[in-house]
Design an enzyme around this catalytic site. Structure first.
Site, short mmCIF file in Angstrom:
data_model
loop_
_atom_site.label_atom_id
_atom_site.label_comp_id
_atom_site.label_asym_id
_atom_site.label_seq_id
_atom_site.Cartn_x
_atom_site.Cartn_y
_atom_site.Cartn_z
N VAL A 237 -9.76 6.58 -36.86
CA VAL A 237 -8.14 6.40 -36.32
C VAL A 237 -8.73 8.06 -34.50
O VAL A 237 -10.26 8.41 -35.53
CB VAL A 237 -7.70 7.70 -37.10
CG1 VAL A 237 -6.63 8.17 -36.68
CG2 VAL A 237 -7.29 6.99 -37.78
N GLY A 238 -8.75 7.42 -34.08
CA GLY A 238 -8.86 8.36 -32.08
C GLY A 238 -7.83 9.63 -32.48
O GLY A 238 -7.12 9.80 -33.57
N THR B 165 -6.48 4.28 -23.18
CA THR B 165 -5.55 4.82 -24.03
C THR B 165 -4.22 5.26 -22.54
O THR B 165 -4.58 5.35 -21.51
CB THR B 165 -5.64 6.59 -24.46
OG1 THR B 165 -6.75 6.76 -25.83
CG2 THR B 165 -4.88 7.35 -24.58
N1 GLY Z 1 -9.01 8.41 -26.85
C1 GLY Z 1 -8.61 7.18 -27.42
C2 GLY Z 1 -9.35 7.20 -28.91
O1 GLY Z 1 -10.60 7.65 -28.98
O2 GLY Z 1 -9.25 6.19 -29.81
#
Ligand code: GLY
Length: 306
Positions: A201-202, A172
């Protein structure tokens, strides 16, 4: 009163890998370019939102980072991206998920915020918006880098669909900024996790989990294992701790990451900034790529713990 401008960016939290060590200079250079581009907008009197979007576009266009170009590949070997932005002065947000072929998902998230009455648009509807707003599109190949292809092959060979549900590999990028009017903004963009299930979805696109901004408290962008950032509602928790306790922003970040979520079996990282230029950076992982220009104008770039 003119506020001193400041910006913090991150380029993902997680383990230290051979690839990261071998490419350390390139990562540092990518962080520097992105943070300077965002800061330049602020110095020229631009908004925190413009600075955040500009810094994140620079990271999205850099294949080293897990977002846009350079995104992790999902279980089907495909790229699906999430992104969000939030403007702390209006408390308005825009978010997109399950995005394909859009070169800069962060700009699409901003279009959702500014051109629609919605906060969140996913999949084909988001692509329609990208087309109608004439955002740049790229072929599938543009997003698939040799490094992510290799990661996918290594992980995919070893894992059944059942074990993937229990495995996390973080990535990310994100940015928070305060402009000379004292407004804050945040943004987060990701390619998700290597080998994650299609449609997963994150946190990055979830307001309050991976992205939050409020001029009354602070702007926050998170990184790490999305599932824990979502269930811990990490970004909003940092804002609430700041609001309710009146502690420094660093103390609020430390409390949420290291105390309230102690024992969580995943990587958590956050960057945060108040309208007054108070900064907070915390992570529980081996490293978090990060760079910032503080209100005194000094540039800092770090990857590992001190
Ligand atoms: N932090 C990014 C995800 O888990 O998609």
């Amino acid at each position: 009163m003119k506020h001193p401008a400041a910006i913090i960016i991150h380029g993902g939290a997680g383990h230290v890998t051979k690839y990261i060590k071998e490419n350390q200079a390139a990562y540092e250079s990518g962080l520097k370019t992105a943070v300077m581009k965002g800061y330049d907008i602020l110095l020229r009197g631009g908004t925190a939102l413009d600075a955040v979007e500009t810094a994140i576009i620079s990271l999205e266009d850099n294949e080293l980072f897990n977002c846009a170009r350079g995104s992790a590949l999902n279980y089907e070997g495909k790229v699906e991206m999430d992104a969000a932005v939030m403007d702390g002065s209006k408390r308005k947000a825009g978010a997109v998920s399950m995005i394909r072929n859009v070169r800069n998902p962060i700009s699409l998230a901003r279009k959702v915020m500014e051109k629609t009455n919605h906060v969140y648009i996913a999949g084909s509807g988001a692509l329609q918006l990208a087309l109608s707003e004439k955002l740049k599109l790229e072929e599938d190949d543009y997003f698939i880098t040799p490094h992510q292809e290799e990661e996918y092959r290594k992980t995919h060979k070893k894992e059944s669909i059942r074990t993937i549900l229990k495995k996390f590999i973080g990535g990310t990028v994100g940015a928070v900024a305060v402009d000379c009017k004292g407004h804050v903004a945040s943004g987060t963009s990701t390619g998700g996790e290597v080998n994650n299930l299609p449609g997963r979805v994150g946190d990055s696109c979830i307001i309050g989990a991976g992205c939050y901004a409020n001029d009354a408290t602070c702007a926050i962008s998170c990184t790490g294992d999305g599932e824990f950032l979502i269930t811990g509602v990490i970004a909003n928790s940092i804002s609430k701790v700041k609001e309710l306790t009146g502690c420094s922003l660093q103390e609020a970040c430390d409390r949420v990451i290291h105390r309230d979520n102690k024992g969580v079996k995943g990587d958590l990282g956050a960057i945060a900034l108040t309208p007054g230029g108070d900064m907070g950076i915390a992570f529980n992982s081996e490293r978090m790529h990060r760079a910032w220009i503080s209100p005194d104008g000094h540039l800092h770039i770090k990857i590992y713990k001190e």
